[in-house]
Design an enzyme around this catalytic site. Sequence first.
Site, short mmCIF file in Angstrom:
data_model
loop_
_atom_site.label_atom_id
_atom_site.label_comp_id
_atom_site.label_asym_id
_atom_site.label_seq_id
_atom_site.Cartn_x
_atom_site.Cartn_y
_atom_site.Cartn_z
N ALA A 1 0.90 -1.16 0.00
CA ALA A 1 0.15 0.00 -0.15
C ALA A 1 1.03 1.39 0.11
O ALA A 1 2.10 1.17 -0.11
CB ALA A 1 -0.90 -0.03 1.22
N GLU B 1 -1.19 13.76 19.51
CA GLU B 1 -1.60 14.07 18.11
C GLU B 1 -3.18 14.41 18.36
O GLU B 1 -3.63 15.61 17.92
CB GLU B 1 -1.51 13.16 17.07
N HIS C 1 1.81 8.63 21.22
CA HIS C 1 2.14 9.87 20.25
C HIS C 1 0.81 10.11 19.36
O HIS C 1 0.54 11.19 19.27
CB HIS C 1 3.06 9.15 19.26
N ASN C 2 0.29 9.23 19.00
CA ASN C 2 -1.20 9.44 18.21
C ASN C 2 -2.24 10.07 19.08
O ASN C 2 -2.80 11.04 18.83
CB ASN C 2 -1.61 8.05 17.72
N LYS D 1 4.16 4.57 20.15
CA LYS D 1 3.41 5.09 19.05
C LYS D 1 1.96 5.47 19.61
O LYS D 1 1.42 6.32 18.78
CB LYS D 1 3.48 4.19 18.10
N SER E 1 5.76 7.04 12.26
CA SER E 1 4.84 8.11 12.23
C SER E 1 5.52 9.15 11.08
O SER E 1 6.75 8.97 11.00
CB SER E 1 4.74 8.83 13.53
#
Length: 486
Positions: A12, A191, A187-188, A184, A129
Amino acid sequence: MKKADLGLIGLAVMGENLVMNMESKGFTVAVFNRTTSKVTNFVEGRAKGKNIIGTYSIEELCANLEKPRKVMLMVKAGAPVDAFIDQVIPYLEPGDIIIDGGNSHFPDTIRRCKYVESKGLLYVGTGVSGGEEGALKGPSMMPGGSPAAWQYVKPIFQAICAKVESGEACCDWVGEGGAGHFVKMVHNGIEYGDMQLICEAYQLMRDYLGMSADEMHEVFAKWNEGELDSYLIEITRDILAYKDTDGEPIVNKILDTAGQKGTGKWTGIAALDEGVPLTLIGEAVFARCLSAIKEERVEASKILNGPNGKFNGTAEEKAAFIEDIRNALFASKIVSYAQGYTLMRTAAKTYGWNLNYGGIALMWRGGCIIRSVFLGKIKEAFDKNPELPNLLLDSYFKEAVERCQAGWRRVCATALTAGVPAPAFTTALTYYDGYRCEKLPANLLQAQRDYFGAHTYERLDSPRGQFFHTNWTGEGGSTSASTYTA
């Protein structure tokens, strides 16, 4: 033909871009995709003439890899990861490495790490990321899993990731098991919080101050030159200036319902599991949920009354309030990161991870969605005191919040009296006031729990760990509950 340094499954956009990035740094990459026509299209298109080997089965992919073999999965999180792990294992030998570069939930990574290690192999779960552009030009990477794997994947990961001004790589070993994917996830979640704070600043300027998209573009452009300098402020600046074909700002034509993929929710659930007050990220997730019930809100707007306040001051007062909004945004951002770091610190104790908090700030300093100048200050804070319990206690952040505090309070008060929703600004301020409060009303709450459930309480005039029960009604007797949960 030379064997590949790494094999990648899943072509992808993110997978393709990572492959192109690796090849551009001198690595040979073998690729496989379940829909094999994608392999053909890739090797005969973007990858033509490059050191990229197209393969048409997992057996062929593994046969084309240098030992120890490194197979990276860039497939949808969940069941597809487990399915590919089981398909890859028969073609690997002890010491070979499976890497999951997707957005996997950290408990899955903990489980997979144990499973793969039980087969004599090594496992890496790495957060990646930066989106499509980051994958191609340099993402932020947060690897964890089997420590023995790091020496083999480190040269590749640190070559392809983003670099800060000093040249340091935005990628380092995070810890064992699911540590990389946990970081992670946080982190999100951060965000989500950053985006919600920016949206609240935007709504106050749009609905209370009555500013146009062009005027707000100028404000965000100015903010991006100071302490708020960040990728998300930068793209907000650009979005507000972008015009549709009729010359109108395209942002004004976008339906106000937000989507989410679940990582913010995971962060909130992890915080509840750990007993950490992650209030701002929680509000950011719920704000998206509220936005999603658009039709219900439209009907409610016709029925429910409240203030519809508009600013009616001078140009100087307007400029002063815009500065107050900037201060509210910066102070709330500090609180959000303080909460996120508290969650990581608490989870590290639960799972036995030895996290490098300054190093995590460095990993987020470039390549990722929350990259900002601000993260350099977080790294400095943890370099100075690796055992810092809360970012708010660091001298730089303490002074910054004190400097911003009056404007922050004015913004929250104005939003509440004018009827402009500001859940993240207000919950951040409430957390700050709660954290600095020596005596909260939980003494009454504990008395209530003891009254209706005999849950016991501790006393100010007795040592911690000594529990008491009061027979509040004269009828309950002296029997108390056997477990105590604060």
